[in-house]
Design a protein around this motif. Structure first.
Motif, PDB file in Angstrom:
ATOM      1  N   SER A 129       0.828  -1.204   0.000  1.00 33.37           N
ATOM      2  CA  SER A 129       0.000   0.000   0.000  1.00 33.37           C
ATOM      3  C   SER A 129       0.862   1.254   0.000  1.00 33.37           C
ATOM      4  CB  SER A 129      -0.928   0.008   1.223  1.00 33.37           C
ATOM      5  OG  SER A 129      -0.164   0.041   2.405  1.00 33.37           O
ATOM      6  N   LYS A 130       0.255   2.346  -0.439  1.00 32.58           N
ATOM      7  CA  LYS A 130       0.944   3.632  -0.469  1.00 32.58           C
ATOM      8  C   LYS A 130       1.027   4.239   0.926  1.00 32.58           C
ATOM      9  CE  LYS A 130       0.745   8.183  -2.708  1.00 32.58           C
ATOM     10  NZ  LYS A 130      -0.010   9.042  -3.654  1.00 32.58           N
ATOM     11  N   HIS A 131      -0.004   3.992   1.756  1.00 34.30           N
ATOM     12  CA  HIS A 131      -0.067   4.566   3.091  1.00 34.30           C
ATOM     13  C   HIS A 131      -0.030   3.464   4.139  1.00 34.30           C
ATOM     14  CE1 HIS A 131      -1.085   8.343   1.169  1.00 34.30           C
ATOM     15  NE2 HIS A 131      -2.071   7.738   0.536  1.00 34.30           N
ATOM     16  N   ASN A 132       0.732   3.693   5.187  1.00 33.89           N
ATOM     17  CA  ASN A 132       0.863   2.730   6.276  1.00 33.89           C
ATOM     18  C   ASN A 132      -0.288   2.934   7.261  1.00 33.89           C
ATOM     19  OD1 ASN A 132       1.552   1.309   8.630  1.00 33.89           O
ATOM     20  ND2 ASN A 132       3.741   1.539   8.230  1.00 33.89           N
ATOM     21  N   LEU A 133      -1.319   2.067   7.155  1.00 39.47           N
ATOM     22  CA  LEU A 133      -2.507   2.222   7.989  1.00 39.47           C
ATOM     23  C   LEU A 133      -2.179   2.065   9.467  1.00 39.47           C
ATOM     24  CD1 LEU A 133      -5.561   2.555   8.291  1.00 39.47           C
ATOM     25  CD2 LEU A 133      -5.801   0.079   7.919  1.00 39.47           C
ATOM     26  N   TRP A 134      -1.289   1.164   9.806  1.00 36.52           N
ATOM     27  CA  TRP A 134      -0.942   0.925  11.212  1.00 36.52           C
ATOM     28  C   TRP A 134      -0.324   2.176  11.836  1.00 36.52           C
ATOM     29  CZ3 TRP A 134      -2.529  -2.659  14.380  1.00 36.52           C
ATOM     30  CH2 TRP A 134      -1.868  -2.860  15.599  1.00 36.52           C
ATOM     31  N   ALA A 135       0.622   2.788  11.096  1.00 37.66           N
ATOM     32  CA  ALA A 135       1.252   4.015  11.597  1.00 37.66           C
ATOM     33  C   ALA A 135       0.233   5.151  11.655  1.00 37.66           C
ATOM     34  CB  ALA A 135       2.433   4.396  10.709  1.00 37.66           C
ATOM     35  N   ALA A 136      -0.660   5.200  10.650  1.00 41.16           N
ATOM     36  CA  ALA A 136      -1.682   6.255  10.621  1.00 41.16           C
ATOM     37  C   ALA A 136      -2.630   6.128  11.805  1.00 41.16           C
ATOM     38  CB  ALA A 136      -2.465   6.188   9.310  1.00 41.16           C
ATOM     39  N   LEU A 137      -2.965   4.890  12.179  1.00 39.42           N
ATOM     40  CA  LEU A 137      -3.846   4.684  13.333  1.00 39.42           C
ATOM     41  C   LEU A 137      -3.203   5.209  14.607  1.00 39.42           C
ATOM     42  CD1 LEU A 137      -5.260   1.102  12.650  1.00 39.42           C
ATOM     43  CD2 LEU A 137      -6.564   3.234  12.720  1.00 39.42           C
ATOM     44  N   GLU A 138      -1.906   4.990  14.764  1.00 43.76           N
ATOM     45  CA  GLU A 138      -1.202   5.517  15.933  1.00 43.76           C
ATOM     46  C   GLU A 138      -1.276   7.045  15.958  1.00 43.76           C
ATOM     47  OE1 GLU A 138       2.764   4.033  15.889  1.00 43.76           O
ATOM     48  OE2 GLU A 138       2.213   2.063  16.666  1.00 43.76           O
ATOM     49  N   GLU A 139      -1.099   7.655  14.786  1.00 38.52           N
ATOM     50  CA  GLU A 139      -1.161   9.116  14.708  1.00 38.52           C
ATOM     51  C   GLU A 139      -2.562   9.616  15.049  1.00 38.52           C
ATOM     52  OE1 GLU A 139       2.125  10.437  11.405  1.00 38.52           O
ATOM     53  OE2 GLU A 139       0.231   9.641  10.651  1.00 38.52           O
ATOM     54  N   TRP A 140      -3.586   8.967  14.488  1.00 33.93           N
ATOM     55  CA  TRP A 140      -4.960   9.394  14.729  1.00 33.93           C
ATOM     56  C   TRP A 140      -5.354   9.195  16.188  1.00 33.93           C
ATOM     57  CZ3 TRP A 140      -9.403  10.679  11.497  1.00 33.93           C
ATOM     58  CH2 TRP A 140      -9.007  11.166  10.237  1.00 33.93           C
ATOM     59  N   GLU A 141      -4.924   8.097  16.788  1.00 33.75           N
ATOM     60  CA  GLU A 141      -5.222   7.869  18.202  1.00 33.75           C
ATOM     61  C   GLU A 141      -4.612   8.967  19.065  1.00 33.75           C
ATOM     62  OE1 GLU A 141      -5.468   2.971  17.983  1.00 33.75           O
ATOM     63  OE2 GLU A 141      -3.621   3.980  18.610  1.00 33.75           O
ATOM     64  N   PHE A 142      -3.399   9.376  18.719  1.00 29.89           N
ATOM     65  CA  PHE A 142      -2.751  10.451  19.471  1.00 29.89           C
ATOM     66  C   PHE A 142      -3.497  11.770  19.285  1.00 29.89           C
ATOM     67  CE2 PHE A 142       0.151  14.106  19.361  1.00 29.89           C
ATOM     68  CZ  PHE A 142       0.584  14.092  20.679  1.00 29.89           C
ATOM     69  N   LEU A 143      -3.833  12.089  18.031  1.00 28.89           N
ATOM     70  CA  LEU A 143      -4.527  13.351  17.746  1.00 28.89           C
ATOM     71  C   LEU A 143      -5.883  13.413  18.443  1.00 28.89           C
ATOM     72  CD1 LEU A 143      -3.692  13.721  13.941  1.00 28.89           C
ATOM     73  CD2 LEU A 143      -2.810  15.120  15.810  1.00 28.89           C
ATOM     74  N   LEU A 144      -6.620  12.306  18.452  1.00 27.88           N
ATOM     75  CA  LEU A 144      -7.923  12.275  19.099  1.00 27.88           C
ATOM     76  C   LEU A 144      -7.807  12.326  20.619  1.00 27.88           C
ATOM     77  CD1 LEU A 144      -9.760   9.677  16.837  1.00 27.88           C
ATOM     78  CD2 LEU A 144     -10.193  12.138  16.960  1.00 27.88           C
ATOM     79  N   SER A 145      -6.684  11.824  21.145  1.00 29.67           N
ATOM     80  CA  SER A 145      -6.477  11.931  22.592  1.00 29.67           C
ATOM     81  C   SER A 145      -6.186  13.376  22.990  1.00 29.67           C
ATOM     82  CB  SER A 145      -5.316  11.029  23.036  1.00 29.67           C
ATOM     83  OG  SER A 145      -4.058  11.546  22.597  1.00 29.67           O
ATOM     84  N   GLN A 146      -5.608  14.152  22.073  1.00 28.56           N
ATOM     85  CA  GLN A 146      -5.327  15.556  22.332  1.00 28.56           C
ATOM     86  C   GLN A 146      -6.576  16.418  22.195  1.00 28.56           C
ATOM     87  OE1 GLN A 146      -2.008  16.576  23.271  1.00 28.56           O
ATOM     88  NE2 GLN A 146      -2.073  14.351  23.466  1.00 28.56           N
TER      89      GLN A 146
END
Length: 316
Positions: A129-146
């Motif tokens: 894939s072009k985008h790493n979904l696993w890494a993106a999920l970590e980023e989104w979880e952090f952003l939503l926690s903020q």
């Protein structure tokens, strides 16, 4: 996927649920592939127990981020399936620890190969894939926690609706709304006082003719918010920001901030160095707004208002 193309990013939750449903359906079939009778929702609890340690339900819930009732329900299902059992903790009769049964231990051994195969399969998808979904999920979880999605949508709603708000100078036609909006909120929380009537009954003489200013917020051309800048004599402060009021039907549109910011800018333009205000801590949204505008608490000034229990200043 035409629906998602039409709706766009607002359908994020629906799209994630659809993917979750597809993955969960495959997960059930994967357990069958390895000859294991297992329900996918059990996995986080079972995996935590499979790490060969005694642990309580409360500790499991904390570790996997689930609620205790949810973990308790899954635990009952695992016990019924013969995969785990409770043992009484010798040093504390009030707590029971959970461990795997012989059947559960056997399944945990099968899981070692299964999890390795799944890990390789997902890693292969990431490479394809072009985008790493696993890494993106970590980023989104952090952003939503903020900042939650609700908070982010609320901010966008305010930005959009605030575009329809116009801040204008006081005119005689706004005399009645200026009084009515203030009487409404004061009467809701406190009692009208003599100083209120002086300002609200005679805004021209009490505020404008003494070098002050009144601003009015219009929403769809209707006056829904007001705020005054009152000239202070014989004081270390140039002006008092006072008589801010926003109609309940117009709250949530950022009107208070727009009015306050406009009043502060008006004070700056007049050459003011410091602004003063009085309020009451029961008005939490208002106090938060004042802090957002840059005001800080001060103490010890005399006040004509019984309701005043906090005084603040803004150094320009």
């Amino acid at each position: 996927m035409d629906f998602f193309n039409k709706v766009g990013k607002a359908a994020l939750g629906s799209r994630l649920r659809l993917m979750t449903a597809a993955i969960t359906d495959d997960a059930s079939k994967i357990y069958e592939l390895y000859g294991v009778e297992f329900i996918p929702k059990w996995f986080p609890v079972f995996y935590t127990l499979a790490e060969e340690r005694e642990i309580t339900i409360t500790e499991i819930a904390s570790e996997i981020g689930h609620s205790q009732p949810s973990v308790s329900k899954i635990m009952r299902e695992l016990i019924a399936a013969g995969l785990v059992e409770e043992i009484e903790k010798a040093d504390d009769k009030r707590k029971n620890n959970i461990i795997l049964t012989q059947k559960g231990t056997a399944i945990s051994q099968v899981f070692k190969n299964q999890l390795q195969d799944i890990d390789f399969a997902i890693e292969e998808m990431i490479l394809q894939s072009k985008h790493n979904l696993w890494a993106a999920l970590e980023e989104w979880e952090f952003l939503l926690s903020q900042k939650s999605l609700l908070k982010r949508v609320s901010e966008q709603k305010k930005k959009r609706e605030s575009k329809n708000v116009e801040i204008v100078e006081y005119k005689p036609q706004y005399k009645e709304p200026f009084k009515a909006l203030n009487v409404e909120w004061i009467s809701k929380y406190f009692e009208m006082e003599e100083a209120d009537y002086k300002a609200l009954d005679n805004p021209e003489d009490y505020i404008l003719n003494k070098g002050g200013k009144i601003l009015v917020a219009l929403y769809d051309n209707e006056p829904v918010g007001v705020c005054a800048l009152i000239k202070m004599n014989d004081s270390e402060y140039d002006f008092e920001m006072a008589k801010m009021a926003v109609s309940p039907k117009a709250q949530g549109k950022n009107i208070g901030y727009l009015l306050g910011n406009a009043i502060v800018n008006a004070a700056k333009q007049s050459g003011a160095k410091k602004i003063y205000l009085e309020s009451n801590t029961i008005l939490k949204p208002a106090i938060n707004l004042y802090y957002k505008l840059g005001f800080e608490k001060v103490f010890g000034l005399s006040t004509p208002y019984k309701r005043c229990n906090i005084q603040m200043e803004l150094v320009l």
